[in-house]
Design an enzyme around this catalytic site. Structure first.
Site, short mmCIF file in Angstrom:
data_model
loop_
_atom_site.label_atom_id
_atom_site.label_comp_id
_atom_site.label_asym_id
_atom_site.label_seq_id
_atom_site.Cartn_x
_atom_site.Cartn_y
_atom_site.Cartn_z
N CYS A 145 3.81 0.25 -1.31
CA CYS A 145 2.28 -0.24 -1.52
C CYS A 145 2.31 -1.31 0.22
O CYS A 145 3.18 -3.00 -0.26
CB CYS A 145 1.94 -0.87 -2.24
SG CYS A 145 0.50 -1.53 -2.41
N CYS A 148 0.01 -4.72 -0.63
CA CYS A 148 0.55 -4.97 -1.52
C CYS A 148 2.60 -6.11 -0.61
O CYS A 148 1.73 -7.78 -1.02
CB CYS A 148 1.85 -4.87 -2.34
SG CYS A 148 0.14 -3.23 -3.58
N ASP A 149 2.82 -5.40 0.12
CA ASP A 149 4.08 -6.38 0.70
C ASP A 149 4.15 -6.24 1.68
O ASP A 149 5.04 -7.26 2.01
CB ASP A 149 4.89 -5.23 -0.34
CG ASP A 149 5.04 -5.19 -2.07
OD1 ASP A 149 5.02 -6.08 -1.90
OD2 ASP A 149 5.93 -4.33 -2.11
C1 FAD Z 1 5.37 -1.32 -7.20
C2 FAD Z 1 4.31 -1.57 -7.04
C3 FAD Z 1 3.69 -2.79 -6.52
C4 FAD Z 1 2.71 -2.76 -6.82
N1 FAD Z 1 2.07 -4.27 -6.28
C5 FAD Z 1 1.10 -5.33 -6.35
C6 FAD Z 1 0.42 -6.40 -5.47
O1 FAD Z 1 1.85 -6.89 -5.12
N2 FAD Z 1 -1.06 -5.91 -5.66
C7 FAD Z 1 -1.65 -5.86 -5.89
O2 FAD Z 1 -2.90 -6.23 -6.66
N3 FAD Z 1 -1.34 -4.16 -6.34
C8 FAD Z 1 -0.13 -3.95 -6.12
N4 FAD Z 1 -0.02 -2.53 -7.61
C9 FAD Z 1 -0.87 -2.18 -7.51
C10 FAD Z 1 -1.50 -2.70 -9.26
O3 FAD Z 1 -0.16 -2.50 -9.97
C11 FAD Z 1 -1.95 -2.04 -9.68
O4 FAD Z 1 -3.39 -0.90 -8.96
C12 FAD Z 1 -2.85 -2.02 -11.47
O5 FAD Z 1 -1.25 -2.44 -12.27
C13 FAD Z 1 -3.38 -0.72 -11.71
O6 FAD Z 1 -4.11 -1.61 -12.69
P1 FAD Z 1 -4.50 -0.29 -14.18
O7 FAD Z 1 -4.78 -1.10 -15.16
O8 FAD Z 1 -5.46 1.05 -13.86
O9 FAD Z 1 -2.99 0.83 -14.44
P2 FAD Z 1 -1.86 -0.30 -14.53
O10 FAD Z 1 -1.24 -1.72 -14.49
O11 FAD Z 1 -0.89 0.81 -14.59
O12 FAD Z 1 -1.31 -0.45 -16.55
C14 FAD Z 1 -2.10 0.91 -17.51
C15 FAD Z 1 -1.60 1.14 -18.82
O13 FAD Z 1 -1.40 1.80 -19.77
C16 FAD Z 1 -0.36 1.64 -20.63
N5 FAD Z 1 -0.67 2.90 -20.53
C17 FAD Z 1 -0.45 3.90 -20.09
N6 FAD Z 1 -0.40 5.53 -20.50
C18 FAD Z 1 -0.47 5.34 -21.84
C19 FAD Z 1 -1.01 6.03 -23.22
N7 FAD Z 1 -0.70 6.93 -23.57
N8 FAD Z 1 -1.30 4.95 -24.29
C20 FAD Z 1 -0.42 3.76 -24.31
N9 FAD Z 1 -0.98 3.03 -22.96
C21 FAD Z 1 -0.90 3.71 -21.68
C22 FAD Z 1 0.21 1.28 -19.44
O14 FAD Z 1 1.30 0.96 -20.66
C23 FAD Z 1 0.02 0.05 -18.96
O15 FAD Z 1 0.25 -1.17 -19.48
C24 FAD Z 1 1.57 -2.33 -7.40
C25 FAD Z 1 1.44 -0.83 -7.52
C26 FAD Z 1 3.14 -0.57 -8.01
C27 FAD Z 1 3.63 1.12 -8.32
#
Ligand code: FAD
Length: 323
Positions: A145, A148-149
Site C-alpha cells: 500500500c 499507507c507506507d
Molecule cells: C498490509 C496492509 C497495510 C495497510 N496499511 C494501512 C494504513 O497504513 N492506513 C490505512 O488507512 N489503511 C491501511 N490498510 C488498509 C486497511 O487496513 C483496510 O482498508 C481496512 O482495514 C478495511 O477495513 P474493513 O473493516 O473493511 O476490513 P478488515 O480490517 O480486514 O476487517 C475485517 C474483519 O472481518 C473479520 N472477518 C473476516 N471474515 C470473517 C468471518 N467469516 N466471520 C467473522 N469475522 C470475519 C476479520 O477478523 C476482520 O476483523 C492496509 C492494508 C494492508 C493489507
C-alpha cells in the site's frame, strides 16, 4: 476489548439482535458504534482482533486524529468505543447466511445469530507470503500500500513488483516520493496510460520479464531484492518493496448463496451500501472500492448503520436540507 468468546461445541440458543454485523474491523466496528448509538441492539461477530487487514498492519500513520500506532490498537479502540454504547462483540466465524421470517440467521461457529438486518464487513484476504524474506520483513519495508507506507520511503529507493493497473498507479505515486523506483514486472510490460507514463518517468527503472526471488534484509529493515531475469540473477539495493503480485479477494463465502458476488468476486451495493437483498448491507474492503483505507472503511460503516437504522424503523432515505 471485553470480547465474549462463546463456548463452541454443543447446540447453543440463538442470539437475537436488531442488527448483526459480521466483521469487527474499522468498517464493522464503526457501523456498530453508529447502530448502537441509534439504540439498536447490535451483535458483532469477528474472527479476532488481529485477523483483519487493519489488525495485521504494523504502524498506521494516517488514521485521522490518532498518533502513529499499531493497527490492532486502532481496532481495539474502535471496538471499545462501540462497546461503550452497548454493542456486543463475539469472537467467532460467520459460516453462512439464511433468510428467515422477519430477517436473517447468521450461522456462525458459535451458533445462530438472528437479526432483522445484517451488515457484512468481512474485509478481504491477501495472498500468503510466498517470497523468501517477505513474511519476516512485512511491515519493516515490505508493503502492498503506497498510500499507507509510501511517505516512509521519501527520498529512498524502493521496488514495486507486479503488472496490474494497481501496481502501475502505486508505482507512479511512489515515483513522486522515492529517490528511485525499481519496477519489477513478471512478464512483458503491459500497455495502458499508467504504464506509458511509468516507462518514461525519470525516477523509474523498468525491469520487464523479471521475477522476485527473495527480499533481503535484517532487523533494520529491507536491504535489497534479488531478481531473476533473462540475464540471470542479480541484487538491487532498495529500502522498501511494494508487492502487487495477486489481488486481495473479498471475504464473501459466508454470504452465498443468499448473496452471490459477481464473476470478479465483488459484491454490488447501491446508495447507502444496501445490497441486492433488502436488509443486508456491505461495507469496507469486502467491496471492491478502488481506495482501500481504514478511514474510508469506517466512513462506509457509519453510513451503512445510519441507512440500516432507517430501513429497520421503516423510515425513508435521507432528505438533505441543503437541497
Ligand atoms: C498490509 C496492509 C497495510 C495497510 N496499511 C494501512 C494504513 O497504513 N492506513 C490505512 O488507512 N489503511 C491501511 N490498510 C488498509 C486497511 O487496513 C483496510 O482498508 C481496512 O482495514 C478495511 O477495513 P474493513 O473493516 O473493511 O476490513 P478488515 O480490517 O480486514 O476487517 C475485517 C474483519 O472481518 C473479520 N472477518 C473476516 N471474515 C470473517 C468471518 N467469516 N466471520 C467473522 N469475522 C470475519 C476479520 O477478523 C476482520 O476483523 C492496509 C492494508 C494492508 C493489507
Amino acid at each position: 476489548v471485553g470480547t465474549v468468546a462463546v463456548r463452541t461445541g454443543g447446540p447453543q440458543a440463538p442470539i437475537s439482535a436488531d442488527v448483526v454485523i459480521v466483521g469487527g474491523g474499522p468498517a464493522g466496528s464503526t457501523a456498530a458504534l453508529y447502530a448502537a448509538r441509534a439504540d439498536l441492539q447490535v451483535v458483532v461477530v469477528d474472527r479476532g482482533l488481529d485477523a483483519g487487514a487493519l489488525g495485521q498492519t504494523g504502524i498506521v500513520a494516517n488514521f485521522p486524529g490518532l498518533p502513529p500506532m499499531p493497527g490492532p490498537e486502532i481496532v481495539r479502540a474502535l471496538r471499545q468505543q462501540a462497546e461503550r454504547f452497548g454493542a456486543r462483540f463475539l469472537t467467532g466465524q460467520a459460516l453462512g447466511l439464511q433468510p428467515r421470517e422477519g430477517g436473517f440467521s447468521v450461522l456462525t461457529s458459535l451458533g445462530e445469530l438472528r437479526a432483522r438486518g445484517v451488515i457484512a464487513a468481512t474485509g478481504a484476504t491477501g495472498r500468503a507470503p510466498a517470497v523468501p524474506g517477505e513474511a519476516e520483513l512485512l511491515g519493516r519495508g515490505v508493503s502492498s500500500c503506497a498510500t499507507c507506507d509510501g511517505p516512509f520511503f521519501r527520498g529512498r529507493r524502493v521496488a514495486v513488483v507486479g503488472r496490474t493497473e494497481e501496481a502501475a498507479e502505486e508505482a507512479l505515486l511512489l515515483a513522486h516520493l522515492a529517490e528511485a523506483v525499481e519496477l519489477v514486472v513478471p512478464g512483458d510490460l503491459p500497455v495502458g496510460p499508467h504504464w506509458q507514463a511509468l516507462v518514461v518517468h525519470p525516477r523509474v527503472r523498468p525491469h520487464p520479464r523479471h521475477s522476485l526471488k527473495a527480499i533481503l534484509g535484517d532487523g533494520a529493515g529491507v536491504r535489497a531484492v534479488r531478481l531473476r531475469g533473462p540475464g540471470g540473477e542479480r541484487e538491487l539495493p532498495v529500502h522498501g518493496v511494494f508487492l502487487y503480485l495477486q489481488g486481495r479477494r473479498p471475504v464473501t463465502d459466508w454470504l452465498q448463496p443468499v448473496l452471490a458476488p459477481g464473476p470478479d468476486g465483488c459484491l454490488a451495493v447501491g446508495p447507502g451500501y444496501g445490497t441486492a437483498v433488502p436488509g443486508v448491507f456491505a461495507v469496507g474492503d469486502v467491496l471492491c472500492t478502488e481506495v482501500k483505507q481504514a478511514v474510508i472503511a469506517a466512513a462506509q460503516g457509519a453510513e451503512a448503520a445510519i441507512q440500516a437504522e432507517r430501513w429497520l424503523r421503516g423510515r425513508s432515505g435521507p432528505r438533505p436540507d441543503w437541497r
